[in-house]
Design a protein around this motif. Structure first.
Motif: not given
Length: 642
Positions: A198-214
């Motif tokens: 998940d850390f790698c996915d966020f750094m690769a650009g998939d940020a909005e998914r984690f922000v929406k989950e939070l």
């Protein structure tokens, strides 16, 4: 200074083929390296009427006393050999970009059972995911600190992780919630790997998914009146958004490019580079260099790209696209060389319009501001350094400018573990890559003057030998006829400084006279009254307390003292380790190092007891009892650390 006519080769001796040439000074130093499509035409241009040469080119040909050249098969080979020699000799009159640090990357070690997040430089390793480059490295650490709130991935070293597992107690990050503490089983290996992914996915650009989950989790916590948890989730969202804002998209997301820009005046050039990965600015880097050559931006861009990318290889290190302000000279050969280093095609081009041209202008503005800031900061320092060197030269009656000063000091503990130090200052600034330490043993370690003689004799012996031989190569040489070793250690200093009074100065002067180098000025700086002693003088040279020259000597002396003490402490630490562990029968170097790595210090090994000693590979019950008995018998007070 040599007359260029004294070493000018006959035109018929020089080949008309492509090649690389080197100018050397009377001491054998390479002062300039260049390449040419036609060696005869290029070298002949240096020996025309001196009044027609550019100022710094004229200075270079009068500084040199010999020229040599190497014929190669193609212009591409000439470019490669020129880069190799510039890196090897670092010639005074070549453009040198004085930033030799490798790019820092954010790395996630997915090849380990418990992946780790860390800042990494140097060569890439298989199975490790990299993000960047970033600059400065502080930006990576700030990013990681924010990310660990949401993705508490392990960041500790292997030794800390192993120690925490052995003690069944996490480190501080585990207690404050910035590590999921896989070392003590708070999270399974599979769960921790998923967290790292998940850390790698966020750094690769998939940020909005984690922000929406939070955001969804925060809304649910508010509905259920779990306000403390909601506040924590709010802070996590804020942290992720801050990281996301730092990586805003400036170009299409498939863009992988480095954007270079320069801003120059008559004396210096400021360079800025933005690293764009996945369309985002991942890092910024900049430095200022002296304009030692009167060349245009096209040549400067070529030299810049050669030095920045020369030590980097692989698709991940050299981007697909390199954007520059002007087309470099020898663009075709340079592109072929970069493509060969990358192992894939590299485009070097000048953006004309659109977002890339706008970003280029932004980088250029950064370079312009960097040069202004550099000049503002340096003006006072440059004036002070020049005044100090000039004052010191006048006070000591030395004819030549003090371009290079070497200072020597001796450090020991009651005559044991004697270490001599040599520090170097050029143009009033420390040159740390030329620092040297000397381990003094045997009869030479009996007192400070004997140690000083030994250090100076070892330092200047090679220079004396080369001066006696007086051999300077001139003419065509083969590409593999490089100098054996680094000749810079043999360069003569403008002034030799020793820490001490008349005895130390007399010892230094005696060694230089013995080696036939009595033309080198030598002085001593005595600590008690800060007096400057000259060989053979009955009274010292007393500089005013507010003298810039005295301040310079004090700084050099203090740096030499610090450097010597650091080397002495290193030797003493090894000796202390030997006294505590080397005497244990049956404990070899590998097992001794394994114990120190596992427990951290001899004191902790002593306190561990035989049972815990067997946790280290290779330490059985019998050997553990022997080690424990030996350390217990030796008593406390030994705090040597690995």
């Amino acid at each position: 200074m040599a007359d260029p006519r004294s070493y000018r080769p006959a035109p018929g001796e020089i080949s008309t083929s492509p090649g690389v040439y080197r100018f050397r000074d009377p001491d054998g130093r390479v002062v300039y390296v260049g390449k040419a499509k036609n060696l005869r035409a290029r070298l002949s241009s240096y020996f025309q009427d001196p009044s027609k040469l550019a100022t710094k080119t004229r200075t270079m040909v009068f500084t040199a006393s010999a020229v040599e050249w190497t014929v190669v098969g193609s212009e591409l080979e000439a470019l490669q050999l020129e880069y190799t020699w510039i890196k090897e000799y670092r010639p005074r009159f070549n453009i040198m970009y004085r930033d030799d640090k490798s790019y820092p990357y954010l790395a996630v070690t997915m090849n380990e059972q418990f992946p780790r997040v860390l800042v990494m430089r140097g060569d890439r390793k298989p199975g490790v995911k990299y993000f960047g480059p970033f600059h400065p490295a502080k930006a990576i650490r700030e990013t990681v600190d924010l990310m660990l709130r949401v993705f508490p991935v392990r960041t500790c070293s292997a030794s800390v992780f192993k120690r925490a597992r052995a003690q069944d107690r996490p480190c501080l990050l585990g207690y404050i919630g910035k590590c999921s503490a896989p070392c003590v089983g708070r999270i399974s290996p599979a769960e921790h790997r998923a967290l790292a992914q998940d850390f790698c996915d966020f750094m690769a650009g998939d940020a909005e998914r984690f922000v929406k989950e939070l955001e969804s989790a925060m809304a649910a916590a508010v509905e259920e009146l779990r306000f403390e948890e909601a506040a924590r989730l709010r802070d996590d969202i804020t942290a992720l958004r801050r990281v996301f804002e730092r990586n805003a998209v400036v170009l299409p997301e498939n863009t992988e490019a480095d954007v270079f820009a320069l801003h120059m005046d008559e004396l210096e050039v400021a360079v800025q580079v933005f690293h764009v990965r996945q369309g985002r600015i991942r890092g910024q880097r900049g430095w200022v260099m002296e304009r030692v050559e009167d060349v245009g931006q096209d040549v400067m861009v070529e030299e810049l790209l050669k030095q920045v990318y020369g030590d980097l290889g692989g698709t991940e290190r050299i981007p697909h696209e390199v954007l520059v302000p002007v087309e470099p000279s020898e663009a075709e050969q340079l592109t072929a060389w970069l493509s060969g280093l990358r192992g894939a095609r590299v485009q070097v081009r000048v953006p004309q319009r659109g977002a890339k041209a706008d970003l280029m202008e932004t980088v250029r503005e950064n370079a312009e501001m960097a040069l202004k800031l550099h000049k503002t900061r340096r003006s006072g320092d440059l004036t002070t350094r020049s005044a100090a060197l000039r004052e010191l030269q006048d006070a000591l009656g030395i004819d030549d400018p003090l371009l290079r000063i070497e200072c020597y000091d001796i450090s020991h503990s009651q005559g044991t573990n004697v270490v001599g130090s040599m520090v170097v200052v050029e143009d009033g600034l420390p040159k740390k890559k030329d620092y040297r330490r000397f381990n003094v043993t045997g009869e030479a370690a009996r007192d400070d003057t004997a140690s000083m003689k030994d250090v100076l004799r070892r330092r200047f012996a090679r220079m004396a030998k080369e001066r006696q031989e007086g051999v300077v190569v001139t003419g065509q040489v083969e590409a593999d006829e490089a100098d054996a070793g680094d000749r810079r250690f043999a360069y003569p200093p403008s002034l030799v400084v020793v820490d001490g009074g008349p005895p130390q100065v007399a010892a230094a002067a005696a060694v230089l006279e013995e080696l036939g180098l009595d033309d080198l000025p030598v002085v001593g700086l005595a600590k008690r009254l800060e007096e400057v002693w000259v060989p053979g003088d009955e009274f010292p040279v007393v500089l005013p307390r507010a003298s810039e020259g005295l301040y310079l000597l004090q700084r050099i002396r203090d740096e030499s003292h610090r450097f010597a003490i650091a080397g002495h402490r290193g030797r003493r630490t090894k000796a202390m380790t030997a006294s505590a562990l080397d005497a244990v029968p049956g404990l070899g170097p590998a097992r001794r190092q394994a114990l120190l790595t596992h427990f951290g210090s001899v004191e902790q090994i002593r306190a561990a007891g035989p049972e815990r000693l067997t946790e280290v590979a290779g330490i059985g019950p019998t050997l553990a009892q022997t080690v424990h008995a030996a350390l217990t018998a030796s008593g406390g007070g030994d705090t040597v650390r690995a």
